[in-house]
Design an enzyme around this catalytic site. Structure first.
Site, PDB file in Angstrom:
ATOM      1  N   SER A 264       0.832  -1.197   0.000  1.00  0.00           N
ATOM      2  CA  SER A 264       0.000   0.000   0.000  1.00  0.00           C
ATOM      3  C   SER A 264       0.875   1.259   0.000  1.00  0.00           C
ATOM      4  CB  SER A 264      -0.951  -0.050   1.192  1.00  0.00           C
ATOM      5  OG  SER A 264      -1.926   0.955   1.093  1.00  0.00           O
ATOM      6  N   ASP A 382      -9.764  -6.319  -3.661  1.00  0.00           N
ATOM      7  CA  ASP A 382      -9.308  -5.095  -3.004  1.00  0.00           C
ATOM      8  C   ASP A 382     -10.242  -3.936  -3.383  1.00  0.00           C
ATOM      9  OD1 ASP A 382      -7.975  -3.089  -1.763  1.00  0.00           O
ATOM     10  OD2 ASP A 382      -6.090  -3.332  -2.844  1.00  0.00           O
ATOM     11  N   HIS A 410      -7.094  -6.356   0.080  1.00  0.00           N
ATOM     12  CA  HIS A 410      -6.013  -5.404   0.328  1.00  0.00           C
ATOM     13  C   HIS A 410      -4.965  -5.988   1.268  1.00  0.00           C
ATOM     14  CE1 HIS A 410      -4.333  -1.404   0.091  1.00  0.00           C
ATOM     15  NE2 HIS A 410      -4.209  -1.368   1.413  1.00  0.00           N
TER      16      HIS A 410
END
Length: 473
Positions: A264, A382, A410
């Site tokens: 991320s 995600d 995610h």
């Protein structure tokens, strides 16, 4: 929920944050954890595992990849990338007529791009529509070359394309030796960097797996996360402040060949380090990192609310994170969040982190300049990062491999640890195939004058017809 509301109300009255993350007392250096003071009063917790392995000097051969790219940026925002060199893809080196050329380029003519979004194109062979602009027919004549009659209207001509000057042009020309990285290699180190709201504990499965294989692993806690110190100032959580922390951590533990693994927001720090230390970064892994766009905080975001309001909404934010970060929302996923200390930060840190994501340099050109091999891992479910963004990243990067896990979201490293570990280990051991040099065809020796004379004499004799004898007549 009521307790959270009361704490948030007290936070507003006292004008200070209710939660402050401080280094925990139980973590010691003997347990594989170290506390590194990157700046005075700024302490980061780092998990550093140095496995006990015999020093084995193994030859690392690998393959050499020629990285030649020409990146042209126009004022309209269009990006034009030319992959040059012998190791360009087959589509770039093969023309439409089947002939091969070492470098295939396209002449770009941009129209007014105010009404269209700026695309990113990879050059291909010259098409017929581009070559059609070189016809000798003039606008005054038709297709057959005759002028139109007086009573006939001239057919509408397409608007002429206007050539624009590029804003800037970048040329990348280098060679990289890419070899497999095994756990027995003493010059290899793995760096794991988490994102917003996470901690080094989210890499628990990966750290244990690769340390057992003999790898040296390093995983830091970002400032305000996990057991690192949490300064009560918003400037301590900007992108540049956090990137400087990661740069100091990297210089402290870096080896000759280093592999960066980011998740991320941590992917942006990996990209920053790959630009800062291009000779020391061997490979890189991006897990749900998003597209190659410059970072800029959103003006209309829930994280722009006051800290006390965010603290009141913390149960709702945690539930939203569980809903969007996992493909399934059950007791197992909730336990994973608790055990891995994920999304367990103060409201002040969360607000400062989201508001400090300002990085204008990290645009498409910045990512296109990377010459390191990159593995892109994306969870299909995600909801934070759509798969189209990782596909865009795969198009921009020079050497990228996109792997999509259908059962992940995610937090794919927590949901599918075995699959992620297998993908990463396979990528660490990957090396390009070194093609043997092309064999030179032996040249045919020319025939000598004597051999040519004998061949000519034999052919002439076979062509002649013997006359009939007198007896036969």
């Amino acid at each position: 929920m009521l307790t959270s509301f009361i704490e948030g109300l007290l936070c507003c009255l006292a004008s200070k944050s209710a939660n402050v993350v401080v280094p925990v007392e139980s973590s010691e250096a003997a347990d594989g954890y170290e506390f590194v003071e990157v700046k005075p009063g700024r302490v980061l917790r780092v998990r550093h595992i140095l496995p006990d392995r015999p020093v084995v000097e193994e030859p690392t051969q690998g393959g050499i990849v020629s990285c030649k790219r020409k990146i042209t940026v126009y004022r309209s925002g269009q990006l034009f990338i030319e992959n040059l060199g012998e190791r360009a893809s087959a589509e770039l080196k093969t023309c439409q007529n089947g002939d091969t050329e070492p470098n295939s380029t396209v002449e770009v003519e941009l129209t007014d791009g105010r009404n269209s979004s700026p695309p990113v194109s990879i050059p291909e062979a010259r098409s017929e529509s581009v070559a059609a602009g070189n016809n000798t027919a003039t606008p005054e004549t038709g297709a057959s070359g005759e002028a139109p009659a007086a009573g006939q209207h001239e057919p509408s001509q397409p608007p002429r394309k206007r050539r624009r000057k590029p804003k800037r042009t970048l040329v990348i020309d280098c060679e990289r030796r890419i070899a497999s990285c095994k756990g027995t290699h003493s010059d290899v180190a793995l760096f794991f960097i988490h994102g917003v709201g996470g901690s080094l504990d989210i890499w628990g499965s990966q750290l244990d797996f690769f340390s057992r294989l003999g790898y040296e692993v390093i995983a830091p806690d970002l400032a305000g996360h996990g057991a690192s110190s949490a300064p009560h100032i918003a400037a301590a959580y900007t992108f540049y402040a956090l990137a400087e922390d990661m740069r100091l951590i990297f210089k402290r533990y870096a080896k000759k060949r280093n592999i960066l693994i980011g998740h991320s927001y941590g992917v942006s720090f990996c990209t920053f380090l790959a630009h800062e230390f291009p000779d020391q970064i061997h490979k890189m892994v991006m897990i749900n990192g998003g597209g190659p766009t410059a970072l800029e905080p959103s003006l209309c975001s829930i994280f722009n609310l006051p800290t006390c309001v965010l603290h009141c909404l913390s149960p709702l934010l945690a539930w939203s994170f569980l809903k969007a970060g996992f493909a399934r929302q059950g007791s197992k996923e909730k336990q994973l969040l608790r055990e891995n200390n994920a999304f367990n930060v103060s409201s002040f840190v969360l607000r400062a982190m989201m508001s400090g994501q300002y990085w204008p340099e990290g645009d498409e050109v910045y990512h296109a300049e990377l010459t390191v091999p990159v593995l892109l891992v994306h969870g299909m479910h995600d909801k934070f990062v759509p798969v189209e963004e990782d596909q865009r990243m795969a198009e921009i990067l020079l050497m990228a491999f996109l792997k999509v896990l259908e059962d992940g979201s995610h937090m794919v490293m927590l949901e599918c640890p075995e699959a992620v570990n297998s993908l990463l280990h396979e990528f660490f051991l990957w090396e390009p195939i070194t093609l043997p040099p092309p064999k030179k065809e032996p040249k045919t020796r020319p025939e000598t004058a004597k051999a040519q004379t004998e061949n000519t004499r034999s052919s002439s004799e076979s062509a002649k017809v013997r006359p009939s004898s007198a007896k036969q007549t």
